[in-house]
Scaffold this motif. Structure first.
Motif, PDB file in Angstrom:
ATOM      1  N   LYS A 169       0.945  -1.169  -0.156  1.00  0.00           N
ATOM      2  CA  LYS A 169       0.536   0.316  -0.419  1.00  0.00           C
ATOM      3  C   LYS A 169       0.860   1.109   0.001  1.00  0.00           C
ATOM      4  O   LYS A 169       0.876   1.889  -0.416  1.00  0.00           O
ATOM      5  CB  LYS A 169      -0.520  -0.194   0.994  1.00  0.00           C
ATOM      6  N   LEU A 170       1.472   1.592   0.461  1.00  0.00           N
ATOM      7  CA  LEU A 170       3.018   1.648   0.813  1.00  0.00           C
ATOM      8  C   LEU A 170       3.560   2.487  -0.458  1.00  0.00           C
ATOM      9  O   LEU A 170       3.785   3.956  -1.089  1.00  0.00           O
ATOM     10  CB  LEU A 170       4.262   1.833   1.952  1.00  0.00           C
ATOM     11  N   GLN A 172       2.693   1.882  -3.363  1.00  0.00           N
ATOM     12  CA  GLN A 172       1.050   2.111  -4.227  1.00  0.00           C
ATOM     13  C   GLN A 172       1.336   4.124  -3.662  1.00  0.00           C
ATOM     14  O   GLN A 172       0.745   4.708  -5.207  1.00  0.00           O
ATOM     15  CB  GLN A 172       0.426   1.327  -3.962  1.00  0.00           C
ATOM     16  N   HIS A 173       0.937   3.962  -3.028  1.00  0.00           N
ATOM     17  CA  HIS A 173       0.777   5.697  -2.197  1.00  0.00           C
ATOM     18  C   HIS A 173       1.957   6.394  -3.310  1.00  0.00           C
ATOM     19  O   HIS A 173       1.358   7.202  -3.964  1.00  0.00           O
ATOM     20  CB  HIS A 173       0.808   6.112  -1.314  1.00  0.00           C
ATOM     21  N   LEU A 176       1.685   6.653  -6.775  1.00  0.00           N
ATOM     22  CA  LEU A 176       0.056   7.465  -7.872  1.00  0.00           C
ATOM     23  C   LEU A 176       0.698   9.288  -7.075  1.00  0.00           C
ATOM     24  O   LEU A 176      -0.484  10.241  -6.869  1.00  0.00           O
ATOM     25  CB  LEU A 176      -1.260   7.709  -5.920  1.00  0.00           C
ATOM     26  N   ALA A 178       2.434  10.033  -4.553  1.00  0.00           N
ATOM     27  CA  ALA A 178       2.993  10.853  -2.837  1.00  0.00           C
ATOM     28  C   ALA A 178       4.419  11.289  -2.179  1.00  0.00           C
ATOM     29  O   ALA A 178       5.326  10.019  -2.743  1.00  0.00           O
ATOM     30  CB  ALA A 178       2.008  10.092  -2.279  1.00  0.00           C
ATOM     31  N   LEU A 183       5.356   9.888   3.461  1.00  0.00           N
ATOM     32  CA  LEU A 183       4.820   8.363   4.207  1.00  0.00           C
ATOM     33  C   LEU A 183       5.820   7.539   4.764  1.00  0.00           C
ATOM     34  O   LEU A 183       6.268   6.541   5.722  1.00  0.00           O
ATOM     35  CB  LEU A 183       4.671   7.553   2.969  1.00  0.00           C
TER      36      LEU A 183
END
Length: 358
Positions: A169-170, A172-173, A176, A178, A183
């Motif tokens: 998930k991190l 993937q952020h 996108l 980020a 993070l």
């Protein structure tokens, strides 16, 4: 010549008769009974002078002897019948008690043999029960240990998959748009979680290295490579967890079947033990019963044999007494008959003999 011979024979016979009469009467007189009868005859002849009354008396004596013999014949018939009946009953009783002694002796022997076998079997059955219980306890402990190991490993896989999912998930952020700085706390937390996972530390090392590189340089190629590694890693973890779960399920099923078998065997052994213990008690009771009746019938047998021996002795005594008394009466009848014969056919010679007695 022939006439002379015949005359000599007649004279000789006449002299022989006189001698025989005296000899016969002397023989009779030598006997107590004969002496008593001759004394009675002598007394009557001296008192009456004729033999009529003494003949009547002697015939009465003779009749009395016959009557006595008839009575004793009846008595011996009754005694013989009683002896036959009693001896038969006693022999039947002896046969019965002999058979019972043998039957109870055999019953005791059979039950003693069965008791010994049952006691051996119950000892072996108790050992089998103890072995069954040890096996059950050992196998149950092994199963519990294996299950605990699976629970622990399955939890570790769940934690590892969760860590991989969080790292994915991190990343993937980042893909996108980020920034890493936004993070960073979460990345550090994920890295720490991956590093501290002892069971999969080596497996996670490439991911940890890649995430560390993202801290200095973020590009899409690196992100895609990391996402691919995370996807592959997750697939490996899921497959490994599935293998462990399949193994756990198979082992649990085998234990369920084996524990059921052990429980059924334990119940069977306990039932057999109870049956054997009941049989042992029955065998002991049968032995006590057989011993008791063996002794009872043995005593009855001995008593019946003693009674039979006594009965044989009594019956033999009655026969002996009967034979003795019968012989005596026959002798007395013969004495009376001979005296009657001399009084009726040889009165003169008899009177002469009696006159010279005393």
């Amino acid at each position: 010549m022939y006439k002379f011979f015949a005359l000599a024979l007649i004279v000789s016979c006449a002299m022989g008769v006189q001698k025989d009469t005296k000899t016969v009467l002397a023989e009779i007189d030598a006997d107590n009974f004969g002496n008593t009868i001759l004394s009675t005859v002598q007394m009557y002849l001296q008192a009456k002078g004729n033999a009529e009354e003494i003949l009547v008396l002697l015939n009465q004596v003779l009749a009395g002897l016959v009557d006595d013999q008839n009575k004793h014949d009846n008595v011996i018939r009754v005694d013989r019948a009683a002896c036959t009946r009693i001896v038969t009953d006693l022999e039947n009783s002896i046969a019965y008690h002999t058979a019972q002694v043998a039957a109870n002796a055999q019953m005791r022997e059979d039950n003693e043999k069965a008791l010994a076998e049952a006691e051996t079997d119950v000892r072996q059955t108790i050992q089998d029960i103890e072995s069954n219980e040890r096996t059950f306890a050992q196998e149950e402990a092994n199963r519990n240990k294996a299950h605990e190991t699976w629970v622990r490993k399955n939890g570790e896989h769940d934690d590892a998959i969760a860590a991989v999912d969080e790292a994915t998930k991190l990343v993937q952020h980042l893909s996108l748009g980020a920034t890493f700085a936004e993070l960073k706390p979460k990345f550090e937390a994920v890295q720490k979680r991956l590093i501290e996972n002892e069971s999969h530390g080596a497996l996670f090392q490439p991911i940890v290295t890649a995430l560390t590189e993202l801290a200095t340089k973020v590009d899409q190629k690196a992100i895609q490579r990391i996402l691919q590694l995370l996807s592959q890693l997750r697939q490996q973890l899921v497959e490994a967890r599935s293998v462990l779960e399949d193994t756990e399920n198979r082992q649990a099923q085998r234990w369920a079947e084996f524990s059921t078998h052990l429980s059924n065997e334990h119940n069977r052994l306990v039932d057999r033990k109870n049956q054997l213990e009941q049989s042992i008690q029955t065998f002991k009771t049968n032995i006590d019963t057989a011993t008791h009746f063996y002794e009872v019938h043995q005593l009855e047998l001995e008593q019946a044999q003693e009674t039979l021996d006594a009965e044989h002795e009594w019956c033999a005594l009655q026969e002996s007494t009967y034979d003795t008394q019968t012989t005596e009466r026959q002798r007395q009848q013969e004495v009376v008959d001979r005296i009657l014969e001399h009084l009726t056919e040889k009165l003169t010679a008899t009177s002469q003999y009696l006159g010279g007695r005393f």
